[in-house]
Design a protein around this motif. Sequence first.
Motif, mmCIF file in Angstrom:
data_model
loop_
_atom_site.group_PDB
_atom_site.id
_atom_site.type_symbol
_atom_site.label_atom_id
_atom_site.label_comp_id
_atom_site.label_asym_id
_atom_site.label_seq_id
_atom_site.Cartn_x
_atom_site.Cartn_y
_atom_site.Cartn_z
ATOM 1 N N GLY A 49 0.796 -1.225 0.000
ATOM 2 C CA GLY A 49 0.000 0.000 0.000
ATOM 3 C C GLY A 49 0.826 1.271 0.000
ATOM 4 N N GLY A 50 2.143 1.173 0.048
ATOM 5 C CA GLY A 50 3.002 2.351 0.062
ATOM 6 C C GLY A 50 3.970 2.313 1.237
ATOM 7 N N THR A 51 4.606 3.416 1.489
ATOM 8 C CA THR A 51 5.592 3.513 2.558
ATOM 9 C C THR A 51 5.042 4.362 3.692
ATOM 10 O OG1 THR A 51 7.415 3.325 0.988
ATOM 11 C CG2 THR A 51 7.940 4.243 3.143
ATOM 12 N N THR A 52 5.198 3.878 4.913
ATOM 13 C CA THR A 52 4.852 4.670 6.091
ATOM 14 C C THR A 52 6.142 4.980 6.833
ATOM 15 O OG1 THR A 52 4.476 2.691 7.425
ATOM 16 C CG2 THR A 52 2.562 3.656 6.326
ATOM 17 N N ALA A 53 6.191 6.143 7.457
ATOM 18 C CA ALA A 53 7.406 6.555 8.151
ATOM 19 C C ALA A 53 7.053 7.290 9.428
ATOM 20 C CB ALA A 53 8.249 7.451 7.250
ATOM 21 N N SER A 54 7.991 7.252 10.363
ATOM 22 C CA SER A 54 7.842 8.020 11.599
ATOM 23 C C SER A 54 9.179 8.681 11.901
ATOM 24 C CB SER A 54 7.416 7.116 12.759
ATOM 25 O OG SER A 54 8.423 6.160 13.022
ATOM 26 N N ILE A 55 9.113 9.777 12.647
ATOM 27 C CA ILE A 55 10.325 10.521 12.964
ATOM 28 C C ILE A 55 10.170 11.138 14.347
ATOM 29 C CG2 ILE A 55 9.621 12.739 11.990
ATOM 30 C CD1 ILE A 55 12.465 12.832 10.685
ATOM 31 N N GLY A 56 11.270 11.241 15.059
ATOM 32 C CA GLY A 56 11.246 11.876 16.373
ATOM 33 C C GLY A 56 12.580 12.561 16.627
ATOM 34 N N SER A 57 12.551 13.648 17.374
ATOM 35 C CA SER A 57 13.761 14.397 17.642
ATOM 36 C C SER A 57 13.579 15.194 18.924
ATOM 37 C CB SER A 57 14.048 15.331 16.461
ATOM 38 O OG SER A 57 15.353 15.828 16.504
ATOM 39 N N GLY A 58 14.677 15.494 19.590
ATOM 40 C CA GLY A 58 14.584 16.269 20.815
ATOM 41 C C GLY A 58 15.901 16.933 21.160
ATOM 42 N N SER A 59 15.833 17.924 22.043
ATOM 43 C CA SER A 59 17.031 18.666 22.420
ATOM 44 C C SER A 59 16.925 19.161 23.851
ATOM 45 C CB SER A 59 17.234 19.861 21.479
ATOM 46 O OG SER A 59 16.121 20.737 21.550
ATOM 47 N N SER A 60 18.093 19.385 24.458
ATOM 48 C CA SER A 60 18.138 19.889 25.820
ATOM 49 C C SER A 60 19.435 20.662 26.014
ATOM 50 C CB SER A 60 18.078 18.717 26.803
ATOM 51 O OG SER A 60 18.229 19.175 28.126
ATOM 52 N N ALA A 61 19.360 21.769 26.739
ATOM 53 C CA ALA A 61 20.548 22.563 27.027
ATOM 54 C C ALA A 61 20.435 23.136 28.432
ATOM 55 C CB ALA A 61 20.694 23.695 26.016
ATOM 56 N N ALA A 62 21.589 23.303 29.085
ATOM 57 C CA ALA A 62 21.601 23.855 30.441
ATOM 58 C C ALA A 62 22.898 24.622 30.680
ATOM 59 C CB ALA A 62 21.469 22.734 31.465
ATOM 60 N N ALA A 63 22.785 25.655 31.480
ATOM 61 C CA ALA A 63 23.951 26.437 31.880
ATOM 62 C C ALA A 63 23.777 26.843 33.333
ATOM 63 C CB ALA A 63 24.094 27.672 31.002
ATOM 64 N N VAL A 64 24.845 26.719 34.117
ATOM 65 C CA VAL A 64 24.774 27.050 35.535
ATOM 66 C C VAL A 64 24.529 28.545 35.723
ATOM 67 C CG1 VAL A 64 26.064 27.092 37.707
ATOM 68 C CG2 VAL A 64 26.221 25.111 36.210
ATOM 69 N N ASP A 65 25.355 29.396 35.106
ATOM 70 C CA ASP A 65 25.228 30.840 35.277
ATOM 71 C C ASP A 65 24.953 31.590 33.979
ATOM 72 O OD1 ASP A 65 25.716 30.875 38.061
ATOM 73 O OD2 ASP A 65 27.874 30.653 37.692
#
Length: 147
Positions: A58-74
Amino acid sequence: MPKMITMGVIALLASVFSTPVLAQDCSAAGTVGSAGSAAAGGTSASTVGTAGACQTDGGTTASIGSGSSAAAVDGKSKSQTKVNENPKQLRAQSRAQAMDKGTFSKSQTKTRVKGDELQSRTRSMSHVPGEKPVKSTTDSNVVLPQP
């Protein structure tokens, strides 16, 4: 009377949503993923991306996921993720950056599914003033075989 109708609607919805759906076997399938992180001084940044695709009659199915995180003390930090979809491809991009005076850490992941090709690439870097920057790259590529 309204209580009877509500109970009837709930029973109907329960029967519709509990009907099993049979999965199709993939004629070809693949997954990719990459991730990276960087840290220096009181800063850190991380990103990740993953994608999968399944080809059926029936065709191609796809999924995608992404994420990010950043931190700084001061210092300051920011992170963002964008996912774009159009008929030709599915694409995600995540960025993260943290800065504290001249010290910084950053990471970026780009992931996409286009036709029968899946790609994910992460680049990360950290830097302390007066020192050599620390860099890393992670790549993942898969081409689905033609059925």
